[in-house]
Every structure is written in C-alpha cells, then in structure tokens.
Motif scaffolding. Structure first.
Motif, PDB file in Angstrom:
ATOM      1  N   MET A 105      -2.346  12.429  12.500  1.00  0.00           N
ATOM      2  CA  MET A 105      -3.255  11.308  12.288  1.00  0.00           C
ATOM      3  C   MET A 105      -2.743  10.094  13.055  1.00  0.00           C
ATOM      4  N   ALA A 106      -3.655   9.217  13.440  1.00  0.00           N
ATOM      5  CA  ALA A 106      -3.267   8.011  14.179  1.00  0.00           C
ATOM      6  C   ALA A 106      -4.233   6.878  13.853  1.00  0.00           C
ATOM      7  N   ALA A 107      -3.748   5.657  14.044  1.00  0.00           N
ATOM      8  CA  ALA A 107      -4.574   4.467  13.801  1.00  0.00           C
ATOM      9  C   ALA A 107      -4.077   3.339  14.691  1.00  0.00           C
ATOM     10  N   GLU A 108      -4.945   2.351  14.907  1.00  0.00           N
ATOM     11  CA  GLU A 108      -4.525   1.157  15.627  1.00  0.00           C
ATOM     12  C   GLU A 108      -3.615   0.337  14.733  1.00  0.00           C
ATOM     13  N   ALA A 109      -2.416   0.062  15.205  1.00  0.00           N
ATOM     14  CA  ALA A 109      -1.411  -0.611  14.375  1.00  0.00           C
ATOM     15  C   ALA A 109      -1.892  -1.984  13.908  1.00  0.00           C
ATOM     16  N   ALA A 110      -2.519  -2.742  14.805  1.00  0.00           N
ATOM     17  CA  ALA A 110      -2.930  -4.096  14.459  1.00  0.00           C
ATOM     18  C   ALA A 110      -4.092  -4.123  13.476  1.00  0.00           C
ATOM     19  N   ALA A 111      -4.833  -3.016  13.367  1.00  0.00           N
ATOM     20  CA  ALA A 111      -6.001  -2.979  12.490  1.00  0.00           C
ATOM     21  C   ALA A 111      -5.663  -2.581  11.063  1.00  0.00           C
ATOM     22  N   LEU A 112      -4.448  -2.120  10.828  1.00  0.00           N
ATOM     23  CA  LEU A 112      -4.053  -1.687   9.492  1.00  0.00           C
ATOM     24  C   LEU A 112      -3.678  -2.878   8.621  1.00  0.00           C
ATOM     25  N   PRO A 113      -3.805  -2.733   7.292  1.00  0.00           N
ATOM     26  CA  PRO A 113      -3.320  -3.808   6.406  1.00  0.00           C
ATOM     27  C   PRO A 113      -1.832  -4.044   6.635  1.00  0.00           C
ATOM     28  N   HIS A 114      -1.430  -5.290   6.718  1.00  0.00           N
ATOM     29  CA  HIS A 114      -0.033  -5.621   6.993  1.00  0.00           C
ATOM     30  C   HIS A 114       0.650  -6.329   5.825  1.00  0.00           C
ATOM     31  N   ASP A 115      -0.082  -6.580   4.763  1.00  0.00           N
ATOM     32  CA  ASP A 115       0.485  -7.290   3.610  1.00  0.00           C
ATOM     33  C   ASP A 115       0.093  -6.582   2.324  1.00  0.00           C
ATOM     34  N   VAL A 116       0.655  -5.418   2.104  1.00  0.00           N
ATOM     35  CA  VAL A 116       0.411  -4.662   0.878  1.00  0.00           C
ATOM     36  C   VAL A 116       1.448  -5.097  -0.152  1.00  0.00           C
ATOM     37  N   PRO A 117       1.030  -5.574  -1.323  1.00  0.00           N
ATOM     38  CA  PRO A 117       1.999  -6.074  -2.307  1.00  0.00           C
ATOM     39  C   PRO A 117       2.878  -4.958  -2.856  1.00  0.00           C
ATOM     40  N   LEU A 118       4.124  -5.302  -3.124  1.00  0.00           N
ATOM     41  CA  LEU A 118       5.071  -4.370  -3.716  1.00  0.00           C
ATOM     42  C   LEU A 118       5.015  -4.461  -5.235  1.00  0.00           C
ATOM     43  N   PRO A 119       5.370  -3.387  -5.934  1.00  0.00           N
ATOM     44  CA  PRO A 119       5.467  -3.467  -7.394  1.00  0.00           C
ATOM     45  C   PRO A 119       6.505  -4.505  -7.804  1.00  0.00           C
ATOM     46  N   ALA A 120       6.344  -5.050  -8.972  1.00  0.00           N
ATOM     47  CA  ALA A 120       7.287  -6.050  -9.472  1.00  0.00           C
ATOM     48  C   ALA A 120       8.699  -5.471  -9.506  1.00  0.00           C
ATOM     49  N   GLY A 121       9.646  -6.266  -9.027  1.00  0.00           N
ATOM     50  CA  GLY A 121      11.039  -5.851  -9.070  1.00  0.00           C
ATOM     51  C   GLY A 121      11.498  -5.017  -7.894  1.00  0.00           C
ATOM     52  N   VAL A 122      10.596  -4.770  -6.923  1.00  0.00           N
ATOM     53  CA  VAL A 122      10.931  -3.944  -5.757  1.00  0.00           C
ATOM     54  C   VAL A 122      11.032  -4.829  -4.527  1.00  0.00           C
ATOM     55  N   GLU A 123      12.040  -4.582  -3.723  1.00  0.00           N
ATOM     56  CA  GLU A 123      12.193  -5.295  -2.458  1.00  0.00           C
ATOM     57  C   GLU A 123      12.440  -4.299  -1.333  1.00  0.00           C
ATOM     58  N   LEU A 124      12.018  -4.653  -0.124  1.00  0.00           N
ATOM     59  CA  LEU A 124      12.276  -3.838   1.050  1.00  0.00           C
ATOM     60  C   LEU A 124      13.498  -4.383   1.779  1.00  0.00           C
ATOM     61  N   ARG A 125      14.345  -3.455   2.227  1.00  0.00           N
ATOM     62  CA  ARG A 125      15.545  -3.859   2.936  1.00  0.00           C
ATOM     63  C   ARG A 125      15.669  -3.057   4.223  1.00  0.00           C
ATOM     64  N   ALA A 126      15.881  -3.741   5.331  1.00  0.00           N
ATOM     65  CA  ALA A 126      16.081  -3.065   6.609  1.00  0.00           C
ATOM     66  C   ALA A 126      17.400  -2.308   6.590  1.00  0.00           C
ATOM     67  N   VAL A 127      17.404  -1.134   7.203  1.00  0.00           N
ATOM     68  CA  VAL A 127      18.598  -0.291   7.257  1.00  0.00           C
ATOM     69  C   VAL A 127      19.308  -0.559   8.579  1.00  0.00           C
ATOM     70  N   THR A 128      20.541  -1.017   8.488  1.00  0.00           N
ATOM     71  CA  THR A 128      21.280  -1.372   9.700  1.00  0.00           C
ATOM     72  C   THR A 128      22.679  -0.788   9.751  1.00  0.00           C
ATOM     73  N   ASP A 129      23.131  -0.166   8.655  1.00  0.00           N
ATOM     74  CA  ASP A 129      24.509   0.319   8.624  1.00  0.00           C
ATOM     75  C   ASP A 129      24.585   1.647   7.879  1.00  0.00           C
ATOM     76  N   GLU A 130      25.793   2.160   7.764  1.00  0.00           N
ATOM     77  CA  GLU A 130      25.998   3.488   7.176  1.00  0.00           C
ATOM     78  C   GLU A 130      25.575   3.546   5.719  1.00  0.00           C
ATOM     79  N   SER A 131      25.807   2.492   4.968  1.00  0.00           N
ATOM     80  CA  SER A 131      25.417   2.512   3.558  1.00  0.00           C
ATOM     81  C   SER A 131      23.901   2.564   3.415  1.00  0.00           C
TER      82      SER A 131
END
Length: 258
Positions: A105-131
């Motif tokens: 499946m494929a879609a235009e990246a810019a046309a997709l929703p970009h601000d989907v709310p997260l559940p309460a108490g959840v945060e997104l963290r970028a992965v940059t290291d071994e941990s």
C-alpha cells in the motif's frame, strides 16, 4: 496518481533500481534478477525479477547457488504482478517456503494526517542509541512473538553508518515501551518505507498505530519523499485504507534456508 502508475514507479525505483539498504550490502543485477547480498544479519534476497516461463527455473537455481556459496539463507520477495504467473509455485517446487502474504500500500505523505493525538500518558521518543534500539526490539518481540536479534543488529548498523536513512521511534507509557516503528528513507527516490509498526497487546485499539504512521509520514514529507509505502498485514490494512492508502499489489515472502 493511479495505483497502476504508482506501482510502476515503485517497481522501478525500489526494485529494479534498488540501492543497498545497509552497511556491507551490495545490490547486483544478474540477467533479469536484482538481488541484495550482505552480512548474515542483513536482509538478503531477490528484490525484482523479470522472468518468463522459459528462464524462470534456471534463474531460481542460479539464485540458490549464489546464496549457498555465500553461506546465507535468503528471501525471494514475490509480488502478485510478477511473471511468470506461476512463479510462486516454481519457488515452492525449488524448496522455498511461502510465508503469509501482505498488501503493498502507498499514500502521499503530505496528504496523510500529521497530528494524531496520543493516549493520555504516552509519549513518542526518537531512537538514537543502543538502549532505544533495545526498546524497539522488545516491542517487536512482544507484539509479534518473533526473535528480533537480526532487526536489532540491522538498526544499530544503520544508525551508526547512515543515520539519515532510517528513523525509529518508540511509544512509552509511563516509561514502558508499548509501541514502536521505523521509517526507512530511500535517497534519490519518491518513496519512504513504513516498517515494523507494532503495539503490545494491552495497548492495541487506542490509536497508537495511527499515531506512528502520522509521525513517520510527517518526517518523510519533510525529508522530500512524496510517498510512503508499507507491506500491510491484515490487521493494518483497514486502518491504512481509512487513512487514504491505496492498494498496489500483494507480496508474499518466499524463504530459502535458515
């Protein structure tokens, strides 16, 4: 863009003209077959083939010989529109094992929703290291019930050698990793790939998958990629369709050795 045209673009950019997807990997075109060969923990296999009934069995045997000589198990990534029409049956007859099919499946990246709310108490963290990579692997194992040692090594290699081509993210609930995914960027192409989106069972149905798709689609658009593509499992396909993804084909991994 119509699905047929988008599929043709995908075939050309990511299959026929594929580039190595990790350090130590090489992509070769041998006759009408494009394959990647790399370390044992990397993805090894056939990306594209343009075969007919007369040369298919010979080409299959040639790939088996190649990877055997390298001491590697490998995958033939078969798509429903590949030729000849009985290529899957020929692979099975040659000793390959067919896995569960997925939907391309494929879609235009810019046309997709970009601000989907997260559940309460959840945060997104970028992965940059071994941990962080270990957290991604932990989610993968809990969500899919499969060993993630190769995934962990691949992601560590990519982050160390070429961090601009991969972005991984983990969702944390009170510090516990509960969902994770990665975005693989393909320089010089219109596509970025959404891979490994998984959520542990207790957190499914709360919008985390949609949030991770939105997060990665935004990054892909910012990095100049027009489309995002995904090999969707049955559980993901309805969500992606509602978000605006088009179905281009189906893909069935055929594995040999291992």
């Amino acid at each position: 863009m119509e699905p047929q045209h988008l599929r043709d673009l995908y075939d050309r950019q990511l299959r026929r003209d594929a580039r190595p997807d990790g350090p130590g990997c090489r992509v070769e075109r041998v006759g009408d077959v494009v394959r990647q060969t790399g370390p044992a923990h990397a993805w090894n296999g056939v990306l594209w083939s343009g075969l007919d009934a007369e040369d298919a069995d010979r080409a299959i045997a040639g790939q088996i010989d190649h990877y055997r000589a390298e001491g590697l198990s490998f995958e033939w990534k078969l798509y429903a529109h590949d030729t000849p029409a009985d290529l899957g049956a020929r692979l099975v007859a040659a000793g390959f094992a067919a896995e569960e099919p997925e939907t391309l499946m494929a879609a235009e990246a810019a046309a997709l929703p970009h601000d989907v709310p997260l559940p309460a108490g959840v945060e997104l963290r970028a992965v940059t290291d071994e941990s962080g990579v270990r957290q991604v692997a932990e989610v993968h194992e809990r969500a899919f019930g499969t060993d993630s040692a190769h995934l962990e090594r691949q992601l560590l290699d990519r982050l160390a050698a070429d961090p601009d081509t991969v972005t991984a993210v983990v969702a944390l609930a009170d510090g516990e990793p509960v969902s994770a995914a990665r975005l693989e960027l393909c320089p010089g192409t219109d596509f970025a790939g959404l891979w490994g989106g998984g959520t542990v069972e207790a957190w499914r149905g709360r919008g985390l998958y949609r949030a991770l798709v939105a997060h990665r689609a935004r990054i892909a658009a910012e990095r100049g990629h027009r489309y995002v593509q995904v090999d969707a499992a049955d559980t993901s396909r309805p969500i992606l369709r509602r978000l605006g993804f088009l179905t281009l084909s189906t893909t069935t991994p055929h594995t040999y050795g291992g």
